[in-house]
Design an enzyme around this catalytic site. Structure first.
Site, short mmCIF file in Angstrom:
data_model
loop_
_atom_site.label_atom_id
_atom_site.label_comp_id
_atom_site.label_asym_id
_atom_site.label_seq_id
_atom_site.Cartn_x
_atom_site.Cartn_y
_atom_site.Cartn_z
N GLY A 1 -51.38 -22.20 24.69
CA GLY A 1 -52.84 -22.08 24.76
C GLY A 1 -53.33 -21.10 25.80
O GLY A 1 -54.53 -20.93 25.99
N GLY A 2 -52.42 -20.43 26.49
CA GLY A 2 -52.83 -19.49 27.54
C GLY A 2 -53.66 -18.34 27.02
O GLY A 2 -54.58 -17.87 27.71
N TRP B 1 -45.03 -22.08 27.55
CA TRP B 1 -44.53 -22.55 26.27
C TRP B 1 -43.07 -22.21 25.97
O TRP B 1 -42.53 -22.62 24.96
CB TRP B 1 -45.39 -22.02 25.13
CG TRP B 1 -45.71 -20.56 25.20
CD1 TRP B 1 -46.82 -19.99 25.76
CD2 TRP B 1 -44.93 -19.47 24.70
NE1 TRP B 1 -46.78 -18.63 25.63
CE2 TRP B 1 -45.63 -18.28 24.99
CE3 TRP B 1 -43.71 -19.38 24.03
CZ2 TRP B 1 -45.16 -17.02 24.63
CZ3 TRP B 1 -43.23 -18.14 23.68
CH2 TRP B 1 -43.95 -16.96 23.98
N ASN C 1 -49.01 -15.00 30.80
CA ASN C 1 -49.97 -14.04 31.35
C ASN C 1 -51.31 -14.68 31.70
O ASN C 1 -51.65 -15.75 31.21
CB ASN C 1 -50.20 -12.92 30.34
CG ASN C 1 -50.60 -13.45 28.98
OD1 ASN C 1 -49.74 -13.79 28.17
ND2 ASN C 1 -51.90 -13.57 28.72
N ASP D 1 -50.81 -8.21 28.72
CA ASP D 1 -50.23 -9.38 28.05
C ASP D 1 -48.71 -9.42 28.21
O ASP D 1 -47.99 -9.86 27.31
CB ASP D 1 -50.61 -9.40 26.57
CG ASP D 1 -50.33 -10.75 25.91
OD1 ASP D 1 -50.18 -11.74 26.63
OD2 ASP D 1 -50.24 -10.79 24.67
N ARG E 1 -40.77 -8.67 29.31
CA ARG E 1 -41.61 -8.03 28.30
C ARG E 1 -42.21 -6.72 28.81
O ARG E 1 -42.52 -5.82 28.03
CB ARG E 1 -42.73 -9.03 27.94
CG ARG E 1 -43.62 -8.66 26.79
CD ARG E 1 -44.40 -9.90 26.38
NE ARG E 1 -45.54 -9.60 25.54
CZ ARG E 1 -46.28 -10.53 24.96
NH1 ARG E 1 -45.97 -11.82 25.12
NH2 ARG E 1 -47.31 -10.20 24.20
#
Length: 572
Positions: A220-221, A270, A288, A331, A358
């Protein structure tokens, strides 16, 4: 009990039988499933029996000799297996032994199957299927309706798996509930809410077992939910502690948030963390900050987003942290899984944490204290930063931020790598990473928090002039150098992770939609199986009835591969 099992399976009537084993022992129980060659029986002591025909009217009991009980197989994050029945010499003989399709799955499966005591557990959103790991026959299914109003990716039907401990299997529901099931029958043992969907919380993660606790994070971030990691008692579901990934006002670290974005800060958790029993430390990646692509109203480093946090298992207290991308506006969450590596470093034994991020860089940290040791680029398409400083902080390049008009930046928003698994192989001493050499257009827009809505603060797309490419790369973590790489054919938008084994093999989901294997030492391609669906998960391996299997999900199916029976007999 029979009525209860019928409710769980919904596959037809449950009947009773008496069977005789090869040694003459007789078993009475309920038939959960059967074929001409196998039988899945819940005996009258509530023990699950996996049986195979042995002669005209007798059966032999079978189980697994090597399990894979959590997301990464163990708690080190290495996704490496000591199984070696399948090796570089015979992998070309590998063939599909069974498959199981989850009917009605709302989207492609993203979880890793887990195996314990001969039973495989495979999940999709709000559903867990228990299978005979040697035949794929369904034993039981737990299922509940999807929740309306769940924001972000949890609402789309994503679930990344379960974890097994003792006689329980644990998994998350889409509405950020954590549940425990009896792993033999699928009976619900407890159900605890972790977060409120009205605050945009969701559940997609595969939990982690630490002692008598089950530990999990939330999703849900990207919709503004404030991330946390929480530990629960396995037996009762009682919450033991909670670590907030973003400090509240007045707490240490909150000074790194200047502006109202701190009210809905992101920092989701998550991805499955790791646990080092020797150092008694939990390592958990953090997502993030939000809004993802706009940092105007959250000036500062925005701790502890885009970090790995080291936590005290008894209390959840922070031991140390390392932030990969301070004040992230691309992100670049830290959801790529870290791996624990023990090796000699600078002439002495050292406990390392290796992380392909990432943001395009590979990091090696001291996992006892979080000290940055070295870092290097993992992609050939990296222009948002010119490198890393002596503390491991990226050196941003001016003008490489999202704009209202759209700005071409490398790597693209999905990253140079992402949450799909990496692998550390202690035999080859190489670190295997699925990487993308790809740029993208970042477009920002002003946005406020709304319940049930995304809080990305913009959009993104791939570079229309260059689709990019995907490589499986093997890195020397001492130097950061690429030892070998396998270019893949495709659009560089697949999500298949890596598994390596003591058989000197690397398995991965290929960008051409196949499931493939290569020599882990040289990168020579050795085998592939065309699934014709985009890989969205990471493979695993286990040994059942003395046969090594390699399994992966593809589309809405589980595929299990093994050597032909004659090859297995030769291997014995």
């Amino acid at each position: 009990m029979i009525g209860f099992l019928r409710t769980l399976r919904k596959e037809g009537p449950i009947s009773r039988t008496t069977v005789t084993l090869a040694d003459g022992v007789r078993l009475d129980g309920a038939i959960l499933n059967r074929s001409a060659e196998d039988l899945q029986l819940l005996d009258d002591t509530h023990r699950l029996r996996l049986l195979r025909k042995s002669g005209e009217d007798r059966f032999r009991e079978v189980t697994s000799q090597m399990d894979w009980t959590n997301y990464d197989g163990g708690t080190s994050g290495s996704r490496y297996s000591t199984a070696k029945q399948i090796d570089v010499a015979n992998v070309k003989k590998l063939q599909l032994r069974w498959m199981f399709q989850i009917k009605g799955a709302p989207r492609e499966l993203q979880g890793t199957p887990v195996v314990a005591g001969g039973v495989m557990y495979v999940t999709t959103v709000n559903e867990c299927n228990a299978l005979d790991a040697g035949s794929g026959r369904l034993i039981w299914r737990y299922q509940r309706p999807r929740t309306k109003g769940v924001a972000s990716v949890a609402g789309t039907g994503v679930n990344r798996g379960a974890v097994v401990s003792g006689d329980r299997v644990f998994l998350q529901m889409d509405n950020a509930h954590l549940i425990a099931l009896n792993r033999f029958t699928g009976a619900l043992l407890w159900d605890v809410g972790m977060g409120d969907i009205r605050e945009n919380y969701g559940g997609t993660a595969a939990p982690l077992i630490v002692g008598n606790m089950v530990v999990s994070g939330i999703s849900g971030g990207d919709s503004g939910a404030r991330g946390f990691v929480a530990a629960y008692d396995q037996a009762s579901g009682k919450e033991i502690w909670r670590f907030w990934a973003v400090p509240a006002r007045g707490e240490s670290g909150a000074e790194t948030w200047k502006g109202s974005a701190h009210e809905h800060p992101g920092g989701a958790t998550w991805m499955t963390g790791e646990y080092d029993p020797e150092l008694n430390t939990i390592y958990w990646p953090v997502g993030n900050p939000g809004p993802d692509l706009v940092g105007d109203d959250r000036l500062g480093d925005n701790l502890y987003t885009d970090s790995v946090v080291a936590l005290e298992p008894a209390t959840g207290a922070l031991k140390w942290y390392f932030q990969f991308t301070p004040h992230d506006v691309h992100d670049f969450d830290a959801m790529a899984p870290p791996a624990m590596v023990d090796m000699e470093w600078d002439g002495k034994p050292r406990k390392l944490l290796v992380h392909a991020n990432r943001n395009g860089f590979l990091y090696v940290l001291d996992r006892e204290n979080g000290k940055f040791l070295t870092g290097s680029a993992i992609t050939k398409k990296l222009d948002w930063a010119s490198g890393l400083d002596s503390d491991g902080h990226p050196i941003p390049v001016p003008g490489k931020e999202p704009t209202y008009e759209g700005n071409l930046i490398c790597p693209w928003l999905s990253g140079a790598t992402n949450w799909y698994s990496t692998s550390w192989n202690p035999l080859t001493k190489l670190y295997y990473v699925q990487t993308e050499d790809k740029c993208g257009i970042y477009t920002r827009r002003d946005q406020k928090f709304e319940p049930g809505r995304s809080l990305m603060g913009g959009s993104f797309g791939s570079d229309p002039a260059n689709p990019g490419s995907r490589q499986l790369r093997a890195f020397d973590i001492r130097t950061g150098k690429i030892v070998w790489e396998i270019p893949q054919v495709g659009a560089a938008d697949s999500w298949g992770g890596v598994l390596t084994t003591a058989g000197q093999l690397a398995f991965w989901g290929d960008d051409d939609y196949s499931f493939s294997a290569a020599d882990a030492r040289t990168g020579k391609r050795l085998w592939s199986f065309q699934t014709n669906v985009m890989p969205r998960s990471s493979p695993m391996t286990y040994v059942f009835d003395h046969v090594q299997y390699v399994a992966v999900t593809a589309g809405n199916s589980v595929l299990a591969f093994a050597l032909p029976e004659t090859a297995n007999e030769e291997a014995h």
